[in-house]
Design a protein around this motif. Structure first.
Motif, mmCIF file in Angstrom:
data_model
loop_
_atom_site.group_PDB
_atom_site.id
_atom_site.type_symbol
_atom_site.label_atom_id
_atom_site.label_comp_id
_atom_site.label_asym_id
_atom_site.label_seq_id
_atom_site.Cartn_x
_atom_site.Cartn_y
_atom_site.Cartn_z
ATOM 1 N N VAL A 60 -25.470 -3.851 47.895
ATOM 2 C CA VAL A 60 -26.574 -4.725 48.304
ATOM 3 C C VAL A 60 -27.805 -3.908 48.661
ATOM 4 N N THR A 95 -24.600 -7.061 44.101
ATOM 5 C CA THR A 95 -25.569 -7.760 44.930
ATOM 6 C C THR A 95 -25.890 -9.118 44.321
ATOM 7 N N GLY A 105 -23.780 -10.528 48.800
ATOM 8 C CA GLY A 105 -23.008 -9.587 48.004
ATOM 9 C C GLY A 105 -21.687 -10.199 47.572
#
Length: 687
Positions: A60, A95, A105
């Motif tokens: 992420v 992500t 995520g």
């Protein structure tokens, strides 16, 4: 949302997944959906900070796909998650975005028997699934109904295969009952949902007692590490697992676990005692058991959190690993200026280590290659080592070696060599745990090197700010000592100074800046400079402190300073003293009597810009010694400050005034354990 989550798990071929959301303005990922897994497995990662060393945080934060193809790669790159789940599985983390906004995520899990590489179709399925989930999260946010964390994450059961017709189910139950031994089934949470009469008989408990319970709760003799460990291994790896366990008083039972998305099928049979003994760990040659390895891995993790320097990491690693793993040799190495640097070793001679220290990293030796690639090497015999490194010479008396990368922040920082005097098999589970251990050492080593660098920089700064040598003043003998604090960076704001004003006068100062860090040391340098400047300009003691106080108030450092300044008139043998909240000086007379010089106190420097600092004149009789000190010389937990000062006066009375260096050493030697730094300045007007 649930349909899209189930679809990405199914289309990617994964067996389970975790969905995280990132609330606007937050730096923490929150778990909101658990698919195909029990909640308990995901519990350690219900809340993940973006700075945490775990795959979904990296995915992420860096907006990329993180792929980990198996147990060894997870252990090498992410030792902390591998510590909690030391099993063979693969995972991807990605992500979730929409219109360049990061929304959360996704984590997907596969069996460890799959290919170590993602196929193009799998990658495409993950990307398409992330796009769908990101779009759905965005739509919910736009209509004012964002998916937010709240309580327990949603558990999403996944389809378990075909639906069995009622007639076939009855036939299947009869078929199972006719098989030898016993059978039972666990649901996705590990609870018994079906037990055959044969299984109940072998387990020694009725179905009413067993169904709905966890096996190790219903049957106390199953509450042993290998039972739950093998269950978790089957759950995470999705591969069959076996183990044997003793049902008291003397019945050995063999268990076979067969997992799938709907739960776990278990076959139970009576085990021959000799076979059961053979299945148990056979002694030191087999190496530590999995449970033992995990215990020592946790011990190492706890121990290394307390390490504060490189040598401390070396010592703690050796102290933990040698006895824990049955290792006879250990070498901790790093890279420095393109060469191998041995940081510490156990079980090897210094002469041998000197030959490898400073070897070029281009040399064809395991430690250099592991540092370059970040991939561990395991050699069960010297023949294995020589196969990969034909130029290797057998210079030690070891028979097997593990060379492990020390990974920190995703990069190799060094290597750890473990050596065994007997051939060692290094099964896959042990390799993963050893690699995780090395990862923990690598992270500790990275922190320790940063600590050492800061420590060295701070001490160089403090050394530069304190006087390298005190000036020679005719008619004056002096001795000074400085002892850094034992906590923090080991530096602080204590200082002392002796200032030659003219042939017959001098100034002496001692002070203590609040704190034990670089800021305190830097401010100490400014205070000492200000005192020196005002003194050499001819200011009397009260004005020296008043001028320094105004400077500190202008600087607004947020730190306070105590200080004593003494103007010494050697011709008239008098001293004029001003103090800013500092411990009072002591004066030892020629007969040994030691007097506490109570000076009217002024405020600490840096509090009130217009503070005034009263002075006191005292005579300096022949044979006297003036003692200036900071509070670290007298303060100790649970000790009254007046009692501590009286004890210091007693030491001064018994000391020899003709040898100020010996007196200073005695006072420092009897100081409390240095939780605070200490400065000491002794002055005798009979030099």
């Amino acid at each position: 949302m649930e349909t899209a989550m189930a679809a990405v798990v199914r289309e990617s071929g994964a067996y389970g997944g975790l969905l995280y959301v990132l609330p606007p303005g937050d730096s923490v990922l929150w778990l909101v959906v658990v698919a195909g897994l029990p909640q308990e497995l995901a519990a350690p990662w219900r809340r993940v900070a973006l700075s945490d060393p775990v795959p979904v945080a990296d995915a992420v934060r860096e907006r990329r796909l993180v792929w980990l193809g198996g147990q060894e790669e997870i252990a090498r790159r992410y030792p902390r998650p591998a510590l909690v789940l030391p099993y063979d599985f693969a995972m991807a983390a990605a992500t979730l975005t929409s219109e360049d906004e990061t929304l959360g995520g996704l984590v997907l899990l596969w069996s460890g028997t799959r290919s170590p590489q993602l196929s193009p179709a799998e990658r495409q399925a993950i990307e398409a699934g992330c796009a769908r989930l990101g779009s759905l999260l965005k739509q919910r946010a736009d209509r004012g109904d964002p998916l937010l964390p709240g309580g327990r994450p949603l558990t999403l059961p996944l389809p378990s295969g075909r639906t069995v017709p009622p007639g076939e189910a009855a036939a299947a139950a009869a078929f199972i009952d006719r098989l030898p031994g016993g059978s039972c089934a666990l649901d996705t949470h590990g609870r018994l949902e079906f037990v055959t009469p044969g299984a109940a008989e072998l387990l020694g408990a009725g179905p009413d007692h067993l169904v709905g319970a966890l096996p190790w709760e219903a049957l106390p003799w199953m509450d042993v590490p290998q039972v739950e460990d093998r269950y978790r291994a089957a759950l995470v790896s999705r591969e069959p697992q076996t183990f044997t366990v003793l049902r008291p008083p003397g019945t050995w039972l063999a268990f076979e676990l067969y997992p799938d998305p709907s739960g776990m099928s278990v076959r139970i049979s009576a085990a021959d005692p000799s076979d059961a003994a053979a299945a148990a760990p056979s002694g030191p040659a087999a190496g530590p058991s999995r449970a033992t390895l995990l215990y020592h891995l946790m011990q190492l993790a706890a121990t290394l959190t307390e390490a504060v320097g490189v040598q401390d990491v070396v010592d703690r690693t050796a102290d933990q690993l040698l006895p824990a793993l049955g290792v006879q040799g250990l070498v901790l190495m790093t890279a420095e200026d393109g060469r191998l640097k041995v940081l510490g070793h156990r079980g090897y001679s210094p002469d041998l280590m000197e030959r490898f220290d400073a070897v070029r990293l281009s040399a064809d030796i395991p430690a250099a290659r592991v540092q370059a690639t970040g991939i561990p090497d395991f050699f069960t015999t010297f023949a294995d080592l020589q196969h990969d490194y034909p130029s290797a010479v057998h210079e030690d008396d070891m028979a097997a070696w593990a060379v492990l990368p020390l990974i920190a922040s995703g990069r190799p920082r060094g290597s750890l060599l473990l050596a065994y005097r007997r051939p060692h098999a290094f099964p896959p589970g042990e390799r993963a745990v050893l690699t995780s251990m090395a990862g923990l050492v690598g992270q500790a080593l990275d922190r320790a090197r940063l600590y050492d660098a800061k420590h060295n920089l701070a001490h160089r700064l403090q050394s530069a700010l304190l006087p390298h040598a005190l000036p020679r003043v005719s008619g004056l003998k002096v001795a000074a000592r400085y002892l850094p604090a034992a906590r923090g960076l080991g530096i602080g704001g204590d200082f002392y100074d002796l200032i030659r004003l003219d042939e017959h006068t001098a100034g002496a100062a001692i002070g203590d800046v609040q704190g034990h860090n670089v800021d305190a040391a830097a401010l100490m340098g400014q205070v000492r400079t200000a005192v020196h400047a005002h003194a050499t300009a001819g200011s009397p003691p009260d004005q020296v402190l008043a001028g320094t106080n105004r400077l500190l108030n202008d600087l607004e450092p947020g730190l306070f300073t105590s200080c004593v300044y003494v103007h010494l008139d050697l011709a008239d043998r008098r001293a004029c003293i001003a103090t800013a909240g500092h411990p009072p000086p002591l004066l030892r007379h020629a007969d040994g009597r030691t007097e506490l010089l109570r000076v009217p106190p002024g405020l600490l420097l840096g509090i009130e810009p217009d503070s005034r600092y009263p002075t006191r004149d005292v005579p300096l009789p022949p044979g006297c010694v003036l003692v200036l000190y900071t509070d670290g010389l007298v303060e100790a937990p649970g000790v009254d400050i007046d009692d501590a000062t009286a004890a210091l006066a007693g030491l001064i009375e018994r000391a020899d005034p003709a040898d100020l260096d010996a007196m200073a050493d005695t006072l420092i030697r009897h100081a409390p354990s240095p939780g605070d730094d200490i400065a000491l300045l002794l002055i005798s007007p009979d030099g």
